[in-house]
Design an enzyme around this catalytic site. Structure first.
Site, PDB file in Angstrom:
ATOM      1  N   TYR A  62    -100.607 -17.971  -7.998  1.00 28.30           N
ATOM      2  CA  TYR A  62     -99.907 -19.214  -7.625  1.00 28.30           C
ATOM      3  C   TYR A  62    -100.713 -20.435  -8.095  1.00 28.30           C
ATOM      4  O   TYR A  62    -101.493 -20.987  -7.332  1.00 28.30           O
ATOM      5  CB  TYR A  62     -99.739 -19.306  -6.108  1.00 28.30           C
ATOM      6  CG  TYR A  62     -99.046 -18.150  -5.438  1.00 28.30           C
ATOM      7  CD1 TYR A  62     -97.718 -17.813  -5.717  1.00 28.30           C
ATOM      8  CD2 TYR A  62     -99.709 -17.398  -4.454  1.00 28.30           C
ATOM      9  CE1 TYR A  62     -97.080 -16.774  -5.066  1.00 28.30           C
ATOM     10  CE2 TYR A  62     -99.070 -16.358  -3.785  1.00 28.30           C
ATOM     11  CZ  TYR A  62     -97.765 -16.049  -4.100  1.00 28.30           C
ATOM     12  OH  TYR A  62     -97.134 -15.027  -3.445  1.00 28.30           O
ATOM     13  N   LEU A  89     -95.623 -26.531  -0.691  1.00 31.65           N
ATOM     14  CA  LEU A  89     -95.594 -27.435   0.459  1.00 31.65           C
ATOM     15  C   LEU A  89     -96.350 -26.900   1.681  1.00 31.65           C
ATOM     16  O   LEU A  89     -97.330 -27.488   2.142  1.00 31.65           O
ATOM     17  CB  LEU A  89     -94.139 -27.724   0.825  1.00 31.65           C
ATOM     18  CG  LEU A  89     -93.780 -28.915   1.703  1.00 31.65           C
ATOM     19  CD1 LEU A  89     -92.278 -29.076   1.753  1.00 31.65           C
ATOM     20  CD2 LEU A  89     -94.330 -28.914   3.061  1.00 31.65           C
ATOM     21  N   TYR A 129     -95.848 -21.206 -15.990  1.00 31.16           N
ATOM     22  CA  TYR A 129     -95.520 -20.412 -14.798  1.00 31.16           C
ATOM     23  C   TYR A 129     -94.116 -19.873 -14.975  1.00 31.16           C
ATOM     24  O   TYR A 129     -93.247 -20.591 -15.474  1.00 31.16           O
ATOM     25  CB  TYR A 129     -95.608 -21.295 -13.545  1.00 31.16           C
ATOM     26  CG  TYR A 129     -95.527 -20.523 -12.254  1.00 31.16           C
ATOM     27  CD1 TYR A 129     -96.488 -19.570 -11.936  1.00 31.16           C
ATOM     28  CD2 TYR A 129     -94.481 -20.740 -11.355  1.00 31.16           C
ATOM     29  CE1 TYR A 129     -96.416 -18.850 -10.756  1.00 31.16           C
ATOM     30  CE2 TYR A 129     -94.407 -20.029 -10.165  1.00 31.16           C
ATOM     31  CZ  TYR A 129     -95.379 -19.088  -9.871  1.00 31.16           C
ATOM     32  OH  TYR A 129     -95.308 -18.373  -8.713  1.00 31.16           O
ATOM     33  N   ASP A 161     -89.794 -15.365   2.191  1.00 34.26           N
ATOM     34  CA  ASP A 161     -88.808 -15.164   1.119  1.00 34.26           C
ATOM     35  C   ASP A 161     -87.859 -13.971   1.250  1.00 34.26           C
ATOM     36  O   ASP A 161     -86.665 -14.112   1.192  1.00 34.26           O
ATOM     37  CB  ASP A 161     -89.530 -15.022  -0.224  1.00 34.26           C
ATOM     38  CG  ASP A 161     -90.481 -16.168  -0.469  1.00 34.26           C
ATOM     39  OD1 ASP A 161     -90.504 -17.117   0.329  1.00 34.26           O
ATOM     40  OD2 ASP A 161     -91.214 -16.109  -1.466  1.00 34.26           O
ATOM     41  N   GLU A 190    -103.764 -12.236   0.951  1.00 33.27           N
ATOM     42  CA  GLU A 190    -102.495 -12.928   1.212  1.00 33.27           C
ATOM     43  C   GLU A 190    -101.811 -12.325   2.447  1.00 33.27           C
ATOM     44  O   GLU A 190    -101.268 -13.032   3.284  1.00 33.27           O
ATOM     45  CB  GLU A 190    -101.605 -12.799  -0.034  1.00 33.27           C
ATOM     46  CG  GLU A 190    -100.353 -13.658   0.000  1.00 33.27           C
ATOM     47  CD  GLU A 190     -99.513 -13.507  -1.263  1.00 33.27           C
ATOM     48  OE1 GLU A 190     -99.869 -12.653  -2.130  1.00 33.27           O
ATOM     49  OE2 GLU A 190     -98.510 -14.224  -1.399  1.00 33.27           O
TER      50      GLU A 190
HETATM   51  C1  9WN Z   1     -92.039 -18.664  -3.875  1.00 32.96           C
HETATM   52  C2  9WN Z   1     -97.253 -19.655  -2.192  1.00 32.96           C
HETATM   53  C3  9WN Z   1     -95.904 -19.118  -1.748  1.00 32.96           C
HETATM   54  C4  9WN Z   1     -95.714 -19.236  -0.218  1.00 32.96           C
HETATM   55  C5  9WN Z   1     -94.497 -18.469   0.267  1.00 32.96           C
HETATM   56  C6  9WN Z   1     -94.584 -17.035  -0.253  1.00 32.96           C
HETATM   57  C7  9WN Z   1     -94.671 -17.028  -1.776  1.00 32.96           C
HETATM   58  C8  9WN Z   1     -93.351 -17.904  -3.685  1.00 32.96           C
HETATM   59  C9  9WN Z   1     -93.338 -16.635  -4.537  1.00 32.96           C
HETATM   60  O1  9WN Z   1     -95.821 -17.763  -2.165  1.00 32.96           O
HETATM   61  O2  9WN Z   1     -93.489 -17.626  -2.284  1.00 32.96           O
HETATM   62  O3  9WN Z   1     -92.048 -19.867  -3.166  1.00 32.96           O
HETATM   63  O4  9WN Z   1     -93.525 -16.768  -5.747  1.00 32.96           O
HETATM   64  O5  9WN Z   1     -93.086 -15.561  -4.019  1.00 32.96           O
HETATM   65  O6  9WN Z   1     -93.509 -16.290   0.189  1.00 32.96           O
HETATM   66  O7  9WN Z   1     -94.438 -18.498   1.680  1.00 32.96           O
HETATM   67  O8  9WN Z   1     -95.585 -20.575   0.137  1.00 32.96           O
HETATM   68  O9  9WN Z   1     -98.270 -19.061  -1.442  1.00 32.96           O
END
Ligand code: 9WN
Length: 447
Positions: free
Chosen positions: A30, A35, A81, A168, A410
């Site tokens: 990520y 947010l 990304y 999600d 995570e």
């Molecule tokens: C999509 C970043 C985010 C969290 C979410 C989690 C996951 C993203 C993904 O990662 O979501 O927004 O790519 O799966 O479910 O809660 O904010 O950590």
């Protein structure tokens, strides 16, 4: 940096993920700003670097849309990304900021809670300056939530995509999604078993094992739903009129109640008054949470906005009203009994994101079973608020112990404590710092 956790290690994780104006949730997986991740990070940073925590929140507000929405993702320049700026095309909405790319949806509204937590760690003079600075944006965000997402003035905010819930692929959302027919092309795509093709584009399954992430079908369907929103230019009015994947999400609305209270506290601290219409709507949310209670099963659920039926799939969301702090002691007592039932939510490493007895339960799969530190934190705060001291202490200790044993992952298997998903995950580190340093006590916010 996988090793036994300590506060010093947690700080190192946050420092390593620090991108200057925001903290990436995890290395590799990520790279952008999310947010609610940034809100958790700010809550952790507030304990030792309140000024850096202010920057974390300010960078979220810098990407606020003109209509008041704070987007769930904010894209760093030159950082490729798979569902990045070019996928979301926020420029399709005239309300989107010009200077930065964002997604077109929001995420759990923790910003006022985080801003207040940071304010608590500042000197009285700095506090007022800080809160005066952020208040107009926070107010605009809460007004947007009610204006654009509570069209019938019921008090419950409607979410338009599972990503907005932060949980999600939670069974609740998958249940609603299952009942919405696929367009012909997508049905054919699934029948021909082409869904595996998606893995070629997914960067998430390059760094995390496939069985710990969304399934292919879930990933394709979530992407498809996001493309529909893009085609509708992220216009809430249009989306609420036309779409079927619309949920009055229990977690989101429970957190909103505490966030509304934080906004109220902020206004009080700077001698402002919340507009009376917003005040009325926030009170409505507290009352409307009761419509999500099901007496027979003794649980709260999310509600399908279209059918107005509760989605009676047992998930961790049922405990989030504890964090709202506004449910009756009787309801809280029933939730406590459910929480501590070892066949449902109280295995060795609680709290699983789906009930152990649910058909969906999978100890490895993202939001369908694993234990997450942020939801544990909400539950700990809720238990403390209702003075369920023994359970709160147990959950604090197992949560800290799990991180100390396995590292800042995570999420974790609730059965074995195995670390899952990303390593060096920012909100796990931030909430570890918060749990170590915060007082055990009943207050959710000031009032
Ligand atoms: C999509 C970043 C985010 C969290 C979410 C989690 C996951 C993203 C993904 O990662 O979501 O927004 O790519 O799966 O479910 O809660 O904010 O950590």
């Amino acid at each position: 940096m996988e090793s036994r956790a300590s506060e010093a290690q947690a700080r190192k994780v946050l420092a390593a993920n620090d991108k200057g104006s925001y903290t990436a949730p995890a290395p590799n997986l990520y790279p952008h700003q999310w947010l609610w991740d940034s809100c958790f990070v700010a809550i952790g940073l507030a304990h030792y670097q309140p000024r850096r925590a202010m920057i974390e929140i300010s960078s979220l507000l810098d990407a606020q849309w003109q209509n008041g929405m704070i987007p769930h993702m904010i894209f760093a320049a030159k950082t490729p990304y798979w569902i990045g700026h070019r996928f979301w095309r926020s420029w399709r909405s005239s309300a989107a900021p010009q200077h930065i790319g964002t997604s077109g949806i929001t995420q759990p509204p923790l910003v006022a809670i985080a801003a207040l937590a940071v304010a608590d760690k500042l000197t009285p003079g700095e506090r007022v300056v800080w809160l005066r600075q952020v208040y107009p944006s926070l107010l605009a965000y809460h007004r947007w939530l009610y204006r654009e997402r509570d069209p019938h003035n019921t008090g419950l905010v409607v979410l338009i995509h599972p990503w907005e819930s932060g949980l999600d692929n939670s069974p609740v959302w998958m249940e609603v999604l299952k009942r919405i027919p696929n367009p012909l092309w997508l049905g054919t795509f699934f029948r021909l078993k082409l869904d595996k093709l998606i893995n070629g584009f997914r960067s998430d399954v390059h760094s995390v094992l496939m069985h710990q992430r969304l399934s292919e079908v879930e990933a394709v369907r979530l992407l498809h739903r996001a493309i529909l929103l893009r085609q509708q230019n992220y216009d809430s009015y249009l989306i609420l009129q036309k779409n079927h994947l619309l949920v009055e999400d229990l977690t989101f609305n429970s957190l909103l109640i505490t966030a509304n209270r934080a906004l109220f506290d902020i206004a009080t601290l700077i001698n402002e008054e919340l507009p009376s219409d917003l005040n009325l709507r926030t009170q409505k949310t507290e009352q409307a949470l009761e419509e999500l209670w099901d007496e027979t099963s003794g649980q709260y659920y999310s509600r399908n906005f279209r059918t107005q039926k509760l989605v009676k799939t047992p998930t961790i969301a049922t405990f989030m009203p504890l964090y709202s702090g506004t449910i009756s002691p009787e309801r809280a007592q029933r939730l406590r009994s459910l929480l501590t039932n070892p066949t449902a939510y109280w295995p060795l490493y609680p709290v699983p994101s789906a009930s152990l007895s649910s058909d969906y339960f999978d100890q490895h799969r993202f939001w369908q079973g694993p234990t997450w530190i942020n939801t544990n934190w909400f539950i700990i705060k809720g238990l403390e608020h209702y003075n369920f001291a023994a359970e709160a202490i147990h959950l604090r200790q197992t949560t800290l112990g799990l991180i100390e044993k396995t590292g800042f992952r995570e999420y974790y298997s609730p059965l074995t404590g195995e670390g899952l998903g990303a390593s060096d995950f920012s909100w796990t580190a931030a909430l570890y710092i918060e749990l170590i340093n915060s007082k055990v006590g009943p207050s959710l916010t000031r009032s």
